[in-house]
Write a protein that holds these residues in place. Structure first.
Motif, short mmCIF file in Angstrom:
data_model
loop_
_atom_site.label_atom_id
_atom_site.label_comp_id
_atom_site.label_asym_id
_atom_site.label_seq_id
_atom_site.Cartn_x
_atom_site.Cartn_y
_atom_site.Cartn_z
N GLY A 119 0.83 -1.20 0.00
CA GLY A 119 0.00 0.00 0.00
C GLY A 119 0.87 1.24 0.00
N ASP A 120 0.37 2.29 0.62
CA ASP A 120 1.08 3.57 0.67
C ASP A 120 2.11 3.53 1.80
N GLY A 121 3.34 3.11 1.46
CA GLY A 121 4.40 3.07 2.44
C GLY A 121 4.29 1.94 3.44
N ARG A 122 3.41 0.97 3.19
CA ARG A 122 3.24 -0.14 4.11
C ARG A 122 2.78 -1.37 3.34
N ILE A 123 2.90 -2.52 3.98
CA ILE A 123 2.43 -3.76 3.39
C ILE A 123 1.48 -4.41 4.38
N GLU A 124 0.28 -4.69 3.94
CA GLU A 124 -0.72 -5.34 4.78
C GLU A 124 -0.66 -6.85 4.55
N VAL A 125 -0.64 -7.59 5.63
CA VAL A 125 -0.52 -9.05 5.56
C VAL A 125 -1.81 -9.67 6.09
N GLU A 126 -2.31 -10.65 5.34
CA GLU A 126 -3.56 -11.32 5.70
C GLU A 126 -3.33 -12.83 5.67
N ARG A 127 -3.72 -13.50 6.73
CA ARG A 127 -3.56 -14.96 6.83
C ARG A 127 -4.93 -15.60 6.86
N ARG A 128 -5.29 -16.28 5.77
CA ARG A 128 -6.52 -17.05 5.72
C ARG A 128 -6.22 -18.43 6.29
N SER A 129 -7.03 -18.84 7.25
CA SER A 129 -6.75 -20.11 7.91
C SER A 129 -8.03 -20.64 8.53
N LEU A 130 -8.06 -21.95 8.73
CA LEU A 130 -9.18 -22.57 9.43
C LEU A 130 -9.04 -22.42 10.94
N SER A 131 -7.92 -21.88 11.36
CA SER A 131 -7.67 -21.63 12.78
C SER A 131 -7.60 -20.13 13.03
N THR A 132 -8.06 -19.72 14.19
CA THR A 132 -8.01 -18.29 14.54
C THR A 132 -6.90 -17.99 15.53
N GLU A 133 -6.01 -18.94 15.78
CA GLU A 133 -4.91 -18.70 16.69
C GLU A 133 -3.95 -17.67 16.10
N PRO A 134 -3.48 -16.70 16.92
CA PRO A 134 -2.52 -15.71 16.41
C PRO A 134 -1.27 -16.39 15.86
N ARG A 135 -0.65 -15.75 14.89
CA ARG A 135 0.54 -16.31 14.26
C ARG A 135 1.64 -15.27 14.20
N GLU A 136 2.86 -15.76 14.20
CA GLU A 136 4.03 -14.92 14.04
C GLU A 136 4.58 -15.12 12.62
N VAL A 137 4.81 -14.04 11.95
CA VAL A 137 5.33 -14.08 10.58
C VAL A 137 6.73 -13.48 10.56
N THR A 138 7.62 -14.15 9.88
CA THR A 138 8.98 -13.63 9.70
C THR A 138 9.03 -12.85 8.40
N VAL A 139 9.44 -11.60 8.49
CA VAL A 139 9.51 -10.71 7.34
C VAL A 139 10.97 -10.52 6.96
N THR A 140 11.30 -10.81 5.70
CA THR A 140 12.65 -10.58 5.20
C THR A 140 12.59 -9.40 4.24
N THR A 141 13.29 -8.33 4.58
CA THR A 141 13.26 -7.11 3.78
C THR A 141 14.17 -7.25 2.56
N PRO A 142 14.07 -6.33 1.58
CA PRO A 142 14.94 -6.40 0.41
C PRO A 142 16.43 -6.38 0.74
N SER A 143 16.80 -5.74 1.85
CA SER A 143 18.21 -5.68 2.22
C SER A 143 18.68 -6.93 2.96
N GLY A 144 17.74 -7.86 3.26
CA GLY A 144 18.10 -9.10 3.93
C GLY A 144 17.82 -9.11 5.41
N ALA A 145 17.41 -8.00 5.98
CA ALA A 145 17.10 -7.96 7.42
C ALA A 145 15.82 -8.75 7.71
N GLU A 146 15.75 -9.36 8.88
CA GLU A 146 14.58 -10.13 9.28
C GLU A 146 13.86 -9.43 10.42
N LEU A 147 12.54 -9.32 10.26
CA LEU A 147 11.70 -8.67 11.26
C LEU A 147 10.58 -9.62 11.65
#
Length: 680
Positions: A518-546
């Protein structure tokens, strides 16, 4: 500052005053020609009268200088973030601000130029900023930019023609940049068919380089590329939906930035016309439901057979009088079975047409990635059920032998509220669903129940078997909804989603991770049969992990967002699913070449006598105020025109011939003239 001036404020019309002046001049001329010296003494009173009528006035004004306007333009587009350019730009702007504010009678108008989808629109942005500025006060324009500008018009604006435009480039004139240029890439491609895209390496320093190609984050190829020699790279899409193709070349020492060493393209995979085999058993009111649904989709090739004449029906009718064809059993279920994307058995029971070996072929077809839909009728509960064949190993429901026919309204299960096949059906329909009156009792052996019927028994069961998918719709009453019986129901939506899920359409995956830029941000959506919260690992273009936490919204969908400050491909992974998103460059033209250049703005600079300066080579130029007719730039300096505009804050007028003084002088001069005439 006080300024004095003498003005004429005539007491009579200008024409009368000129006529009297002409009479006085004529009289003086006649006096000189007629050698009548005494007549000359009549002229002073006349001249004095003219002076009185002209009313000379001393005007004194209190003037306040009006500052000139200097336009300071800061390019904030994407290319200005390359390498060390942000720091160099900040230093240039700081130096300019100190120089322009140093008692030079200047008002500085700052203009920021953002990037856009068509490049950097610098000229049009300055035009808008100068709408409310008095052009007579304009001293000049100073632009801090890398010169990657894309809207210089053929006819230059007045502010560039009349006043100097100076360009300060926070960089060096000999900059080099290694970059990848995607010259050709299909937007859409057929799944499973070989495709190609064209790639070119641009590098002023020369020399071949190794380019890594990835598809959906997985290595696809590694190729050697020579600058300015395009190459074609083959690839094949493995699935429908969006696929990410990424090409990356290693950075080189001395280049401006590595931002454009990577290029990303998104290709949408589409299937060729889908082939569906529909085998219907005994005719019933809903016989055409599936046919109408599938024929309405132009992307589907439907092969439909209805078994009207089983082998045991021998009534002696000559074959030539039958408008029927023999069922091509071997061709469909052995020779060409793998060519179908979906097989539907609609109220079909074993009637001696298909040997058990062919049912085994269908089961193997499913396990190898095919799709099977069983639309069950009463025959599914009998000993002739297809569930009592080798299909038993793939069908997720085994008949119990019951076929209750009490009325009921289908209900979405708790799991079905989150499954993409049935999600939102109740909400979107906006009213109660009509009843069905028959279903087949079963015991579920696998799969997921997304619809339930009478006494909360399974009505629609979905399952994955091997690489394929199976669905069992345990009623033949869906046609009641199609005809709108008693409020009807979402028959078309349900069956369409069901068919597309079976054919593995990406949009209907139960477990799906989606990233949307989007405008300066990326929205992430997880479709799942479970509603348990999840942790996502984000790898940026420079290789950093968030890390990014996804939590369920009101609709049960897990969502989160991350600020995206880097250009390039972001990777998202939660351990089970992965997704990709790219903040596509705001202007592909601008990011294609990051070298600072004055070429694009040269017409504006030359028109007003301005100058371009690479600050890392020549340092910061001195800012001088110059006259309108003087040179506006020189070695080590740039000029801003001094317009000398002012505003009057007070004024006073004093008549130089007051009435009493004029009258006294007039009488005295007339008496003197009479006296002189009397003595002559």
């Amino acid at each position: 500052m006080t300024v004095a001036d003498v003005l004429l404020r005539p007491l009579v019309p200008d024409a009368l005053l000129l006529a009297l002046a002409a009479i006085a001049a004529t009289a003086l001329l006649l006096a000189l020609l007629g050698r009548l010296p005494a007549a000359g003494w009549r002229l002073p009173p006349l001249l004095l009268l003219l002076g009185v009528l002209a009313n000379p006035t001393l005007l004194r004004e209190e003037q306040e200088p009006v500052p000139d306007v200097a336009v300071l333009v800061e390019d904030t587009s994407a290319s200005m973030s390359a390498g060390e350019r942000p720091e160099a730009t900040a230093a240039v702007l700081e130096s300019l601000a100190a120089d322009l504010d140093g008692g030079r009678n200047l008002e500085v108008v700052t203009v920021e130029v953002p990037g856009g989808s068509a490049g950097t629109d610098l000229v049009s942005t300055i035009d808008r900023a100068l709408v409310d500025v008095d052009r007579r006060r304009l001293a000049g324009t100073v632009i801090v930019s890398d010169g990657q500008v894309h809207d210089v018009p053929a006819t230059l604006p007045a502010w560039a023609r009349e006043r100097p435009v100076h360009l300060l480039l926070p960089g060096r004139e000999d900059e080099t940049d290694r970059r990848l240029v995607l010259e050709a890439m299909p937007s859409y491609a057929m799944v499973g068919e070989p495709q190609r895209f064209r790639l070119r390496l641009a590098d002023e320093a020369g020399g071949a380089a190794s380019v890594t190609i990835r598809q959906n984050g997985q290595p696809l190829a590694r190729v050697q590329v020579t600058p300015d020699r395009p190459i074609d790279v083959p690839f094949t899409l493995e699935r429908a939906g969006e696929t990410v193709i990424e090409a990356e070349v290693a950075g080189r020492e001395g280049e401006v930035s590595e931002i454009n060493n990577r290029t990303v393209a998104f290709v949408t995979g589409v299937r060729d016309r889908l082939r569906v085999l529909l085998v219907s058993g005994e005719p019933y009111p809903g016989l055409r439901v599936w046919r109408n649904l599938l024929k309405a989709d132009p992307a589907v090739d439907l092969v439909h057979f209805t078994i009207l004449r089983p082998p045991e029906k021998q009534d002696g009718t000559p074959v030539r009088e039958l408008a029927l064809i023999a069922f091509p059993v071997r061709e469909l279920f052995e020779l060409k079975l793998g060519e179908f994307d979906l097989i539907i058995f609609d109220r079909y029971t074993r009637r001696g047409l298909l040997p058990l070996a062919y049912f085994d072929n269908v089961a193997t077809y499913v396990e190898n990635g095919g799709a099977l839909l069983v639309a069950a009728g009463p025959g599914f509960a009998t000993p002739l059920s297809i569930a009592r064949t080798p299909l038993e190993r793939v069908i997720p429901a085994y008949p119990s032998g019951e076929t209750p026919e009490d009325g009921y309204r289908p209900q979405v299960t708790e799991l079905g509220d989150r499954h993409p096949v049935t999600e939102g059906l109740v909400r979107d329909w906006g009213g109660p669903w009509g009843p069905w009156y028959r279903m087949v009792g079963v015991e579920t052996t696998a799969g997921q129940v997304v619809l339930q019927g009478l006494d909360e028994r399974p009505l629609l069961v979905l399952d994955r078997v091997g690489d394929g998918r199976v669905a069992a719709l345990l009623s033949d009453n869906a046609w009641l909804w199609a005809r709108g019986y008693d409020e009807g129901g979402p028959q078309a939506t349900l069956l369409r989603r069901l068919v597309h899920w079976l054919m593995q359409e990406p949009e209907l995956e139960e477990e799906r991770l989606v990233a949307r830029p989007g405008d300066g941000r990326i929205e992430v959506e997880r479709r799942s049969l479970s509603t348990e919260p999840r942790e996502v690992t984000v790898t940026t273009p420079s290789g950093a992990e968030l890390g990014l936490s996804l939590t369920a919204d009101e609709d049960g969908v897990l969502r989160g967002a991350i600020a995206a400050e880097e250009q390039g491909l972001y990777r998202f992974d939660d351990g089970d699913e992965s997704a990709f998103a790219s903040l596509r460059p705001l202007a592909a033209e601008e990011m294609a070449d990051l070298r600072a250049t004055a070429a694009a703005l040269a017409p504006l600079i030359e028109a007003g006598g301005g100058a371009s300066t690479f600050t890392e080579d020549a340092g910061m130029p001195e800012v001088r105020r110059v006259g309108e007719d003087r040179a506006r730039s020189g070695r080590g300096w740039i000029g801003l025109v001094e317009n000398g505009r002012y505003r009057v804050i007070g004024s006073a007028e004093t008549p130089l011939l007051p009435l009493w003084l004029a009258l006294s002088l007039l009488i005295a001069s007339q008496i003197f003239a009479w006296w002189r005439e009397g003595r002559s």
